[in-house]
Design a protein around this motif. Structure first.
Motif, PDB file in Angstrom:
ATOM      1  N   UNK A 110       0.807  -1.041  -0.103  1.00  0.00           N
ATOM      2  CA  UNK A 110       0.004  -0.054  -0.016  1.00  0.00           C
ATOM      3  C   UNK A 110       0.869   1.309  -0.074  1.00  0.00           C
ATOM      4  N   UNK A 111       1.831   1.279   0.870  1.00  0.00           N
ATOM      5  CA  UNK A 111       2.553   2.335   1.096  1.00  0.00           C
ATOM      6  C   UNK A 111       3.621   2.487  -0.349  1.00  0.00           C
ATOM      7  N   UNK A 112       3.984   1.583  -0.902  1.00  0.00           N
ATOM      8  CA  UNK A 112       4.733   1.374  -1.970  1.00  0.00           C
ATOM      9  C   UNK A 112       3.885   1.963  -3.205  1.00  0.00           C
ATOM     10  N   UNK A 113       2.650   1.655  -3.206  1.00  0.00           N
ATOM     11  CA  UNK A 113       1.676   2.329  -4.368  1.00  0.00           C
ATOM     12  C   UNK A 113       1.559   3.718  -4.079  1.00  0.00           C
ATOM     13  N   UNK A 114       1.144   3.943  -2.932  1.00  0.00           N
ATOM     14  CA  UNK A 114       1.032   5.428  -2.517  1.00  0.00           C
ATOM     15  C   UNK A 114       2.145   6.395  -2.837  1.00  0.00           C
ATOM     16  N   UNK A 115       3.241   5.862  -2.675  1.00  0.00           N
ATOM     17  CA  UNK A 115       4.630   6.626  -3.213  1.00  0.00           C
ATOM     18  C   UNK A 115       4.557   6.704  -4.674  1.00  0.00           C
TER      19      UNK A 115
END
Length: 183
Positions: A110-115
């Motif tokens: 999730x954090x990877x995709x948000x970044x």
């Protein structure tokens, strides 16, 4: 003399006055999400499918367009984010990785995709102010990510903003709207 019984709830207590903008518990109602915020949410779901399941953009796109509420999203912005992030994944990661304090494999998908969304928007969606990109990504990470994931996303994107949107960041710093990103 007024008839106070007309102002009582069925439990015999004074009826609660309705206040605009507040829920029945007194909490603030969330503002209606913009069509672009919705597009980011759907793009995030699609990028998660890509990162976790290895699904290709065309399959993700076909699936996502049938989801409830997609008609309320900015489909052009969704397309740009989904297809752009997947197409430019290596370049986006190349910008993100130097700022990480761990291996990318240890970052939540999730954090990877948000970044990815944040970096992509800072590079390719110049009509969206950098501070809006940052705030939208923090909100995505708060809503869909881990407990403190939004802080991590904030640190990475805030660290990239001066190089990706240097003129905007400098203008905000000069006007006092923004402090320089912490090193």
């Amino acid at each position: 003399m007024t008839d106070e019984s007309s102002h009582l709830s069925p439990a015999g207590k004074p009826a609660r006055q309705s206040r605009t903008g507040l829920t029945s518990t007194g909490a603030r109602k969330a503002a209606a999400k913009s069509v672009r915020s919705r597009a980011r949410e759907f793009a995030l779901q699609g990028l998660y499918q890509h990162l976790v399941g290895g699904n290709d953009a065309a399959s993700i796109d076909a699936f996502t367009r049938d989801l409830a509420g997609f008609h309320k999203a900015d489909s052009a912005h969704y397309d740009a984010l989904l297809h752009g992030c997947i197409e430019h994944a290596a370049e986006l990661d190349a910008l993100i990785v130097p700022l990480l304090d761990r291996k990318m494999e240890e970052i939540s998908p999730i954090e990877h995709a948000v970044m990815w969304i944040g970096v992509y928007e800072m590079q390719h969606c110049l009509d969206v102010p950098w501070r809006v990109v940052l705030n939208e990504c923090i909100e995505l990470a708060k809503e869909f990510g881990g407990t403190d994931g939004h802080k991590y996303v904030n640190g990475i994107l805030n660290g990239l903003a001066p190089s990706l949107r240097s003129a905007e960041v400098q203008a905000d710093q000069a006007s006092g709207k923004s402090r320089p990103a912490a090193a």
